[in-house]
Design a protein around this motif. Structure first.
Motif, PDB file in Angstrom:
ATOM      1  N   VAL A  29       0.835  -1.213   0.000  1.00  0.00           N
ATOM      2  CA  VAL A  29       0.000   0.000   0.000  1.00  0.00           C
ATOM      3  C   VAL A  29       0.864   1.255   0.000  1.00  0.00           C
ATOM      4  O   VAL A  29       1.797   1.390   0.800  1.00  0.00           O
ATOM      5  CB  VAL A  29      -0.929   0.034   1.240  1.00  0.00           C
ATOM      6  N   VAL A  30       0.541   2.169  -0.908  1.00  0.00           N
ATOM      7  CA  VAL A  30       1.080   3.534  -0.854  1.00  0.00           C
ATOM      8  C   VAL A  30      -0.067   4.434  -0.404  1.00  0.00           C
ATOM      9  O   VAL A  30      -1.153   4.406  -1.002  1.00  0.00           O
ATOM     10  CB  VAL A  30       1.601   3.982  -2.241  1.00  0.00           C
ATOM     11  N   HIS A  31       0.174   5.217   0.662  1.00  0.00           N
ATOM     12  CA  HIS A  31      -0.908   5.978   1.313  1.00  0.00           C
ATOM     13  C   HIS A  31      -0.545   7.462   1.273  1.00  0.00           C
ATOM     14  O   HIS A  31       0.449   7.885   1.882  1.00  0.00           O
ATOM     15  CB  HIS A  31      -1.038   5.476   2.760  1.00  0.00           C
ATOM     16  N   LEU A  32      -1.341   8.244   0.551  1.00  0.00           N
ATOM     17  CA  LEU A  32      -1.037   9.667   0.370  1.00  0.00           C
ATOM     18  C   LEU A  32      -1.989  10.542   1.171  1.00  0.00           C
ATOM     19  O   LEU A  32      -3.191  10.259   1.252  1.00  0.00           O
ATOM     20  CB  LEU A  32      -1.163  10.032  -1.114  1.00  0.00           C
ATOM     21  N   TYR A 164       4.025  -1.085   3.559  1.00  0.00           N
ATOM     22  CA  TYR A 164       3.229   0.143   3.662  1.00  0.00           C
ATOM     23  C   TYR A 164       4.133   1.358   3.540  1.00  0.00           C
ATOM     24  O   TYR A 164       5.167   1.441   4.212  1.00  0.00           O
ATOM     25  CB  TYR A 164       2.530   0.162   5.020  1.00  0.00           C
ATOM     26  N   THR A 165       3.743   2.309   2.701  1.00  0.00           N
ATOM     27  CA  THR A 165       4.493   3.569   2.554  1.00  0.00           C
ATOM     28  C   THR A 165       3.537   4.733   2.799  1.00  0.00           C
ATOM     29  O   THR A 165       2.506   4.851   2.125  1.00  0.00           O
ATOM     30  CB  THR A 165       5.080   3.688   1.128  1.00  0.00           C
ATOM     31  N   TRP A 166       3.885   5.573   3.765  1.00  0.00           N
ATOM     32  CA  TRP A 166       3.054   6.741   4.143  1.00  0.00           C
ATOM     33  C   TRP A 166       3.674   7.980   3.525  1.00  0.00           C
ATOM     34  O   TRP A 166       4.850   8.280   3.765  1.00  0.00           O
ATOM     35  CB  TRP A 166       3.013   6.822   5.662  1.00  0.00           C
ATOM     36  N   LEU A 167       2.898   8.710   2.726  1.00  0.00           N
ATOM     37  CA  LEU A 167       3.409   9.907   2.060  1.00  0.00           C
ATOM     38  C   LEU A 167       2.523  11.108   2.387  1.00  0.00           C
ATOM     39  O   LEU A 167       1.577  11.411   1.655  1.00  0.00           O
ATOM     40  CB  LEU A 167       3.459   9.683   0.540  1.00  0.00           C
ATOM     41  N   PRO A 168       2.805  11.821   3.494  1.00  0.00           N
ATOM     42  CA  PRO A 168       2.063  13.049   3.770  1.00  0.00           C
ATOM     43  C   PRO A 168       2.522  14.187   2.857  1.00  0.00           C
ATOM     44  O   PRO A 168       3.515  14.042   2.157  1.00  0.00           O
ATOM     45  CB  PRO A 168       2.412  13.337   5.240  1.00  0.00           C
ATOM     46  N   ARG A 169       1.809  15.307   2.891  1.00  0.00           N
ATOM     47  CA  ARG A 169       2.089  16.493   2.063  1.00  0.00           C
ATOM     48  C   ARG A 169       2.043  16.153   0.576  1.00  0.00           C
ATOM     49  O   ARG A 169       2.812  16.689  -0.218  1.00  0.00           O
ATOM     50  CB  ARG A 169       3.450  17.097   2.405  1.00  0.00           C
ATOM     51  N   ARG A 170       1.184  15.246   0.188  1.00  0.00           N
ATOM     52  CA  ARG A 170       1.012  14.910  -1.235  1.00  0.00           C
ATOM     53  C   ARG A 170      -0.477  14.966  -1.556  1.00  0.00           C
ATOM     54  O   ARG A 170      -1.238  14.074  -1.165  1.00  0.00           O
ATOM     55  CB  ARG A 170       1.524  13.500  -1.547  1.00  0.00           C
ATOM     56  N   GLN A 171      -0.883  16.031  -2.228  1.00  0.00           N
ATOM     57  CA  GLN A 171      -2.293  16.152  -2.606  1.00  0.00           C
ATOM     58  C   GLN A 171      -2.499  15.545  -3.981  1.00  0.00           C
ATOM     59  O   GLN A 171      -1.882  15.978  -4.967  1.00  0.00           O
ATOM     60  CB  GLN A 171      -2.722  17.627  -2.623  1.00  0.00           C
ATOM     61  N   VAL A 172      -3.350  14.567  -4.063  1.00  0.00           N
ATOM     62  CA  VAL A 172      -3.640  13.937  -5.352  1.00  0.00           C
ATOM     63  C   VAL A 172      -4.580  14.852  -6.139  1.00  0.00           C
ATOM     64  O   VAL A 172      -5.592  15.332  -5.604  1.00  0.00           O
ATOM     65  CB  VAL A 172      -4.233  12.528  -5.143  1.00  0.00           C
ATOM     66  N   VAL A 185      -1.900  10.946  -9.495  1.00  0.00           N
ATOM     67  CA  VAL A 185      -0.909  11.987  -9.759  1.00  0.00           C
ATOM     68  C   VAL A 185      -1.021  13.026  -8.645  1.00  0.00           C
ATOM     69  O   VAL A 185      -2.115  13.550  -8.389  1.00  0.00           O
ATOM     70  CB  VAL A 185      -1.170  12.654 -11.133  1.00  0.00           C
ATOM     71  N   ASP A 186       0.112  13.324  -7.963  1.00  0.00           N
ATOM     72  CA  ASP A 186       0.034  14.310  -6.879  1.00  0.00           C
ATOM     73  C   ASP A 186       0.437  15.701  -7.360  1.00  0.00           C
ATOM     74  O   ASP A 186       0.897  15.876  -8.494  1.00  0.00           O
ATOM     75  CB  ASP A 186       0.824  13.844  -5.646  1.00  0.00           C
ATOM     76  N   HIS A 187       0.291  16.701  -6.477  1.00  0.00           N
ATOM     77  CA  HIS A 187       0.485  18.104  -6.883  1.00  0.00           C
ATOM     78  C   HIS A 187       1.945  18.432  -7.189  1.00  0.00           C
ATOM     79  O   HIS A 187       2.229  19.467  -7.781  1.00  0.00           O
ATOM     80  CB  HIS A 187      -0.051  19.044  -5.792  1.00  0.00           C
ATOM     81  N   SER A 195      -2.832  -1.349  -8.966  1.00  0.00           N
ATOM     82  CA  SER A 195      -3.931  -1.970  -9.713  1.00  0.00           C
ATOM     83  C   SER A 195      -5.271  -1.473  -9.165  1.00  0.00           C
ATOM     84  O   SER A 195      -6.308  -1.640  -9.803  1.00  0.00           O
ATOM     85  CB  SER A 195      -3.842  -3.492  -9.682  1.00  0.00           C
ATOM     86  N   VAL A 196      -5.217  -0.840  -7.962  1.00  0.00           N
ATOM     87  CA  VAL A 196      -6.424  -0.274  -7.369  1.00  0.00           C
ATOM     88  C   VAL A 196      -6.076   1.092  -6.771  1.00  0.00           C
ATOM     89  O   VAL A 196      -5.007   1.252  -6.187  1.00  0.00           O
ATOM     90  CB  VAL A 196      -6.918  -1.248  -6.255  1.00  0.00           C
ATOM     91  N   VAL A 197      -6.948   2.077  -6.960  1.00  0.00           N
ATOM     92  CA  VAL A 197      -6.797   3.377  -6.288  1.00  0.00           C
ATOM     93  C   VAL A 197      -8.087   3.661  -5.518  1.00  0.00           C
ATOM     94  O   VAL A 197      -9.176   3.660  -6.100  1.00  0.00           O
ATOM     95  CB  VAL A 197      -6.524   4.525  -7.286  1.00  0.00           C
ATOM     96  N   VAL A 198      -7.950   3.848  -4.199  1.00  0.00           N
ATOM     97  CA  VAL A 198      -9.117   4.151  -3.357  1.00  0.00           C
ATOM     98  C   VAL A 198      -8.941   5.568  -2.826  1.00  0.00           C
ATOM     99  O   VAL A 198      -7.942   5.865  -2.155  1.00  0.00           O
ATOM    100  CB  VAL A 198      -9.236   3.156  -2.177  1.00  0.00           C
ATOM    101  N   LEU A 199      -9.894   6.432  -3.143  1.00  0.00           N
ATOM    102  CA  LEU A 199      -9.808   7.830  -2.704  1.00  0.00           C
ATOM    103  C   LEU A 199     -10.782   8.058  -1.551  1.00  0.00           C
ATOM    104  O   LEU A 199     -12.000   7.952  -1.732  1.00  0.00           O
ATOM    105  CB  LEU A 199     -10.139   8.764  -3.872  1.00  0.00           C
ATOM    106  N   CYS A 200     -10.223   8.348  -0.364  1.00  0.00           N
ATOM    107  CA  CYS A 200     -11.054   8.608   0.820  1.00  0.00           C
ATOM    108  C   CYS A 200     -10.773  10.047   1.235  1.00  0.00           C
ATOM    109  O   CYS A 200      -9.957  10.314   2.122  1.00  0.00           O
ATOM    110  CB  CYS A 200     -10.699   7.641   1.947  1.00  0.00           C
ATOM    111  N   ILE A 201     -11.428  10.973   0.565  1.00  0.00           N
ATOM    112  CA  ILE A 201     -11.033  12.384   0.613  1.00  0.00           C
ATOM    113  C   ILE A 201     -11.891  13.210   1.558  1.00  0.00           C
ATOM    114  O   ILE A 201     -11.747  14.438   1.598  1.00  0.00           O
ATOM    115  CB  ILE A 201     -11.069  12.979  -0.812  1.00  0.00           C
TER     116      ILE A 201
END
Ligand code: FAD
Length: 378
Positions: A29-32, A164-172, A185-187, A195-201
């Motif tokens: 998981v990559v978590h932005l 697991y990779t936590w990436l704060p300060r990255r706005q998709v 794609v982040d800012h 293979s899956v993108v889940v957006l919990c915004i």
């Protein structure tokens, strides 16, 4: 076979629970997160795992499942602070007690752990409650977690998986899909493929372009702003969470004939959509709220007037003076405007936006994540 990879956007409780469920299933998981650390609804709430007020049927089933999942995950992440304390909703008027009696007779009352109490019964269950009251409705299935600790505690558990990779300060800002994968794609121009993108915004509904923005704009969602406060540590331990009978005006479990007999709400209650909810934090302070306002744009300041009434009511229920108020804040959640319990919008196969759980998002988050992964891996 390569480990499948998921990209989860949003570091609130829904995003974190989706990350946890993916790791549990063996995914990487990559978590932005847009901010330096999550600072929105998931850290501003009461931390109530609230089963009592849920609508009968699928909503109650989801809440009961979610409570079970909270209890299980607290075994691996004890710092979430899960406490199976239950709650008592107090009655100060005969009509309120009558509605509680009706609720205690619901066919699903046992699933909620409902028990009707007289005044002595309330005091026996929660000796800190010494105000004038007629009785109350206990719900043994309600529970509490610590909103200030949950997300950090779960990330520690996630990091321990090594996947697991936590990436704060990255706005998709966009999600681009091809036939084999999707890329968030982040800012800063960073590209995060899975293979899956889940957006919990959460309530940031207008920050995404491409196909996501228009899809969200077409979904039936609205925001609600709530005011809250916290006191210094109280001199004694409260053994349950507390609610007053105004809460029965809002929670669907109390949509029963007796609701029509409730006394007229105070003008402040009507104006601010107010109810008293009171939870003691593990460190002793009391989290107290709340109000409900729907008209945007929301005020940037918190208003003193409803706080005065909330403090008066809390003191009337407890029968003792509250410790000094040390923090005040407002929070915003997103809810659905139709009869969906929450909103899961499919943008493309493998790309979903999950939000809209309203004032039950903390409660339901582990069960919602479980449902999303069942949908995504079907
Ligand atoms: C005052 C208050 C009290 C409440 N009390 C309770 C309660 O006691 N029990 C209960 O069950 N529920 C409660 N709720 C509801 C619950 O808090 C919410 O439903 C839940 O926290 C929503 O979680 P979320 O992860 O969807 O949203 P959020 O907590 O808002 O998190 C969303 C995160 O996504 C990030 N983000 C957004 N867009 C992007 C992007 N494009 N790129 C990267 N990151 C992004 C945001 O910065 C944010 O950190 C309460 C809510 C409020 C406001």
């Amino acid at each position: 076979m390569d480990t499948p990879r998921a990209v989860v956007v949003g570091g609130g409780v829904l995003g974190t629970m989706h990350a946890l469920e993916a790791c549990r299933r063996g995914w990487e998981v990559v978590h932005l997160e847009a901010d330096a650390g999550p600072r929105r609804a998931s850290v501003r709430n009461f931390g109530l795992v609230w089963v009592s007020g849920r609508a009968g049927g699928p909503e109650l089933d989801l809440a009961v499942r979610a409570r079970q999942l909270w209890e299980e995950l607290a075994v691996h992440s004890p710092a979430v602070g899960f406490r199976p304390d239950g709650s008592v909703t107090v009655a100060r008027h005969e009509a309120e007690l009558a509605l509680m009696a009706e609720a205690a007779g619901r066919p699903d009352a046992a699933a909620r752990g409902f028990e009707l109490l007289d005044a002595d019964g309330v005091r026996a269950v929660n000796p800190a409650v010494r105000g004038g009251l007629l009785g109350g409705l206990r719900c043994t299935r309600d529970a509490v977690v610590e909103p200030g600790l949950v997300l950090g505690a779960l990330r520690v558990t996630l990091e321990a998986t090594g996947r697991y990779t936590w990436l704060p300060r990255r706005q998709v800002v966009d999600v681009v899909t091809s036939s084999i994968s999707s890329v968030a794609v982040d800012h800063l121009g960073g590209r995060h493929e899975g293979s899956v993108v889940v957006l919990c915004i959460g309530d940031r509904l207008s920050g995404l372009g491409g196909r996501v923005g228009p899809a969200l704009a077409a979904t039936s969602l609205r925001k609600c702003r709530l005011q809250m406060l916290q006191t210094a540590p109280a001199p004694e331990r409260l053994t349950t969470a507390l609610a007053d009978a105004d809460s029965m005006r809002y929670y669907p479990a109390f949509d029963l004939p007796g609701r029509a007999g409730l006394p007229e709400p105070s003008p402040t209650t009507s104006d601010w959509g107010m109810q008293l909810l009171l939870v003691q934090r593990a460190a002793g302070g009391l989290t107290i709220g709340d109000t409900h306002r729907y008209d945007e744009p929301f005020d940037f300041a918190v208003e003193e007037h409803p706080y005065d009434e909330l403090v008066d009511r809390a003191e009337a229920v407890l029968g003792w003076a509250l410790p000094p108020v040390v923090r005040r804040w407002a929070g915003v959640y997103t809810g659905t405007t139709d009869d969906r319990i929450y909103s899961r919008t499919t943008i493309d196969p493998g790309v979903v936006v999950v939000t809209g759980a309203a004032g039950r998002g903390m409660t339901l988050s582990p069960a919602i994540a479980e449902e999303t992964w069942e949908v995504l891996t079907r």
